[in-house]
Design a protein around this motif. Structure first.
Motif, PDB file in Angstrom:
ATOM      1  N   UNK A 180      -7.846  34.376  97.097  1.00  0.00           N
ATOM      2  CA  UNK A 180      -6.622  33.634  97.449  1.00  0.00           C
ATOM      3  C   UNK A 180      -6.535  33.287  98.933  1.00  0.00           C
ATOM      4  N   UNK A 181      -5.855  32.203  99.243  1.00  0.00           N
ATOM      5  CA  UNK A 181      -5.717  31.783 100.649  1.00  0.00           C
ATOM      6  C   UNK A 181      -4.965  32.799 101.496  1.00  0.00           C
ATOM      7  N   UNK A 182      -4.207  33.680 100.864  1.00  0.00           N
ATOM      8  CA  UNK A 182      -3.436  34.697 101.580  1.00  0.00           C
ATOM      9  C   UNK A 182      -4.166  36.049 101.583  1.00  0.00           C
ATOM     10  N   UNK A 183      -5.473  36.040 101.342  1.00  0.00           N
ATOM     11  CA  UNK A 183      -6.234  37.296 101.216  1.00  0.00           C
ATOM     12  C   UNK A 183      -6.144  38.175 102.470  1.00  0.00           C
ATOM     13  N   UNK A 184      -5.968  37.560 103.634  1.00  0.00           N
ATOM     14  CA  UNK A 184      -5.886  38.357 104.852  1.00  0.00           C
ATOM     15  C   UNK A 184      -4.572  39.119 104.962  1.00  0.00           C
ATOM     16  N   UNK A 185      -3.687  38.919 104.015  1.00  0.00           N
ATOM     17  CA  UNK A 185      -2.439  39.678 103.959  1.00  0.00           C
ATOM     18  C   UNK A 185      -2.485  40.773 102.892  1.00  0.00           C
ATOM     19  N   UNK A 186      -3.670  40.978 102.305  1.00  0.00           N
ATOM     20  CA  UNK A 186      -3.838  41.982 101.250  1.00  0.00           C
ATOM     21  C   UNK A 186      -4.652  43.160 101.784  1.00  0.00           C
ATOM     22  N   UNK A 187      -4.153  44.364 101.525  1.00  0.00           N
ATOM     23  CA  UNK A 187      -4.809  45.581 102.006  1.00  0.00           C
ATOM     24  C   UNK A 187      -4.847  46.615 100.886  1.00  0.00           C
ATOM     25  N   UNK A 188      -5.954  47.342 100.810  1.00  0.00           N
ATOM     26  CA  UNK A 188      -6.076  48.436  99.866  1.00  0.00           C
ATOM     27  C   UNK A 188      -5.871  49.744 100.627  1.00  0.00           C
ATOM     28  N   UNK A 230       0.582  31.255  96.940  1.00  0.00           N
ATOM     29  CA  UNK A 230       1.231  31.765  98.146  1.00  0.00           C
ATOM     30  C   UNK A 230       1.420  33.274  98.035  1.00  0.00           C
ATOM     31  N   UNK A 231       1.547  33.921  99.180  1.00  0.00           N
ATOM     32  CA  UNK A 231       1.768  35.357  99.203  1.00  0.00           C
ATOM     33  C   UNK A 231       3.100  35.707  98.551  1.00  0.00           C
ATOM     34  N   UNK A 232       4.102  34.875  98.767  1.00  0.00           N
ATOM     35  CA  UNK A 232       5.416  35.129  98.174  1.00  0.00           C
ATOM     36  C   UNK A 232       5.340  35.109  96.646  1.00  0.00           C
ATOM     37  N   UNK A 233       4.638  34.143  96.113  1.00  0.00           N
ATOM     38  CA  UNK A 233       4.484  34.029  94.666  1.00  0.00           C
ATOM     39  C   UNK A 233       3.712  35.241  94.123  1.00  0.00           C
ATOM     40  N   UNK A 234       2.596  35.571  94.770  1.00  0.00           N
ATOM     41  CA  UNK A 234       1.772  36.699  94.344  1.00  0.00           C
ATOM     42  C   UNK A 234       2.577  37.998  94.384  1.00  0.00           C
ATOM     43  N   UNK A 235       3.343  38.191  95.451  1.00  0.00           N
ATOM     44  CA  UNK A 235       4.133  39.410  95.598  1.00  0.00           C
ATOM     45  C   UNK A 235       5.175  39.546  94.500  1.00  0.00           C
ATOM     46  N   UNK A 236       5.781  38.434  94.116  1.00  0.00           N
ATOM     47  CA  UNK A 236       6.782  38.468  93.046  1.00  0.00           C
ATOM     48  C   UNK A 236       6.154  38.936  91.734  1.00  0.00           C
ATOM     49  N   UNK A 282       2.667  41.540 105.985  1.00  0.00           N
ATOM     50  CA  UNK A 282       2.309  40.924 107.263  1.00  0.00           C
ATOM     51  C   UNK A 282       1.295  41.732 108.050  1.00  0.00           C
ATOM     52  N   UNK A 283       0.977  41.270 109.254  1.00  0.00           N
ATOM     53  CA  UNK A 283      -0.036  41.926 110.093  1.00  0.00           C
ATOM     54  C   UNK A 283       0.349  43.333 110.527  1.00  0.00           C
ATOM     55  N   UNK A 284       1.610  43.699 110.342  1.00  0.00           N
ATOM     56  CA  UNK A 284       2.035  45.052 110.707  1.00  0.00           C
ATOM     57  C   UNK A 284       1.660  46.078 109.636  1.00  0.00           C
ATOM     58  N   UNK A 285       1.118  45.624 108.520  1.00  0.00           N
ATOM     59  CA  UNK A 285       0.832  46.508 107.392  1.00  0.00           C
ATOM     60  C   UNK A 285      -0.065  47.690 107.758  1.00  0.00           C
ATOM     61  N   UNK A 286      -1.242  47.490 108.390  1.00  0.00           N
ATOM     62  CA  UNK A 286      -2.090  48.648 108.713  1.00  0.00           C
ATOM     63  C   UNK A 286      -1.373  49.698 109.555  1.00  0.00           C
ATOM     64  N   UNK A 287      -0.613  49.254 110.571  1.00  0.00           N
ATOM     65  CA  UNK A 287       0.089  50.201 111.432  1.00  0.00           C
ATOM     66  C   UNK A 287       1.152  50.962 110.651  1.00  0.00           C
ATOM     67  N   UNK A 288       1.831  50.287 109.723  1.00  0.00           N
ATOM     68  CA  UNK A 288       2.883  50.933 108.929  1.00  0.00           C
ATOM     69  C   UNK A 288       2.317  52.121 108.161  1.00  0.00           C
ATOM     70  N   UNK A 289       1.234  51.889 107.424  1.00  0.00           N
ATOM     71  CA  UNK A 289       0.681  52.957 106.598  1.00  0.00           C
ATOM     72  C   UNK A 289       0.002  54.027 107.440  1.00  0.00           C
ATOM     73  N   UNK A 290      -0.644  53.618 108.524  1.00  0.00           N
ATOM     74  CA  UNK A 290      -1.289  54.587 109.417  1.00  0.00           C
ATOM     75  C   UNK A 290      -0.266  55.532 110.022  1.00  0.00           C
ATOM     76  N   UNK A 291       0.868  55.002 110.403  1.00  0.00           N
ATOM     77  CA  UNK A 291       1.923  55.826 110.991  1.00  0.00           C
ATOM     78  C   UNK A 291       2.505  56.818 109.992  1.00  0.00           C
TER      79      UNK A 291
END
Length: 305
Positions: A180-188, A230-236, A282-291
């Motif tokens: 997906x075009x929003x792949x850079x917003x996906x994290x495992x 879109x990321x919004x659609x996928x998230x829903x 969003x780009x804050x995702x890695x920091x959120x989970x790391x914290x």
């Protein structure tokens, strides 16, 4: 001469639990997998060694050949791991009688490319590698050993995302374009523990929810997830999927129980309560989970083939 075999790891994005009842599911082979090297020897014994991602031996055994009576595959096993291996070898014998004869022996070395607690398919990659080596059906080997829907075997065999559907015992696998075009917003994100899928399956089986209706809804959601632009659609769709499974097995979603303040969406992958989850944000995702103490955060591009 050594023969080398390789199988991909797996992540189940949609259809967890309901894949057992025929739900169409999206599964993703991973860049991480398992290698198996096999060398013939003149000594009639199977020398087996399993190594982790750090090249440390975590299991080894010697099994005399030919194998014991197929009706008593566990005879001689001293650990649960060896018992499982012997069952797998006897499953090979059922398909190819005499494969493990006394005419020759083997030295087998298995090398995992990911930590054992990641839940990416240390068992399914082993089964598929053994099937490649012995010329047997991996789905039948799985059925006679670990059990399950077989989607993980399909991932082991494919190098691109798949749509998986099992009707009875016959699986249908279709490769699909899921980049997906929003792949850079996906994290495992790994939840720091390994989940026993058998417990989750038991809970699912005991549920009195409408399973046929669930299968229909999840199959439709799978199509929508694949087609999301879109990321919004996928998230829903992720949120809807989580709600359906939550209502079926009677457990809160992982976001409700662990990450209620996360701004994005989160979906369990496979058995609920452990292994990896998929976070879309969003780009804050890695920091959120790391914290919050979750240090294993793998971006989509690094995880998925």
């Amino acid at each position: 001469m050594k023969n080398k075999f390789y199988s991909h790891g797996k992540l189940l994005v949609t259809g967890e639990y309901a894949v057992l009842d025929g739900a169409l599911s999206l599964a993703l082979p991973t860049r991480y997998g398992q290698v198996m090297e096999v060398e013939e020897t003149e000594n009639p014994v199977l020398l087996w060694e399993s190594r982790d991602e750090l090249d440390q031996v975590w299991f080894k055994t010697e099994i005399p050949l030919p194998l014991q009576d197929p009706e008593t595959p566990g005879k001689g096993a001293t650990t649960e791991t060896e018992l499982t291996l012997r069952k797998l070898l006897q499953a090979v014998e059922h398909q190819r009688p005499g494969f493990f004869s006394a005419a020759k022996g083997y030295r087998v070395v298995c090398q995992l490319g990911f930590p054992r607690d990641w839940g990416l398919g240390s068992s399914s990659t082993l089964v598929n590698n053994i099937a490649q080596w012995t010329g047997t059906d991996p789905y039948k080997l799985l059925s006679m050993s670990f059990g399950g829907s077989g989607y993980d075997i399909a991932c082991a065999k494919h190098a691109s995302p798949i749509l998986y559907h099992r009707a009875g015992t016959d699986p249908t696998v279709k490769t699909v374009d899921f980049n997906p075009p929003f792949r850079d917003s996906l994290y495992f994100v790994h939840l720091n523990k390994k989940q026993n899928s058998r417990e989750g399956i038991r809970r699912y089986r005991e549920s009195q929810a409408d399973k046929s209706g669930l299968v229909r809804e999840l199959s439709e959601l799978t199509h929508r997830v694949v087609e999301a632009k879109t990321l919004q659609e996928f998230s829903a769709y992720m949120v809807k999927h989580e709600e359906l499974i939550s209502n079926t097995i009677g457990l809160p979603t992982v976001k409700e129980s662990l990450f209620p303040d996360y701004s994005g969406s989160i979906k369990s992958l496979g058995a609920w309560g452990g292994d990896f989850v998929l976070a879309a944000g969003g780009p804050e995702t890695p920091a959120y989970f790391s914290n919050k103490g979750y240090k294993t955060i793998v971006p989509f591009r690094e995880m998925i083939l």
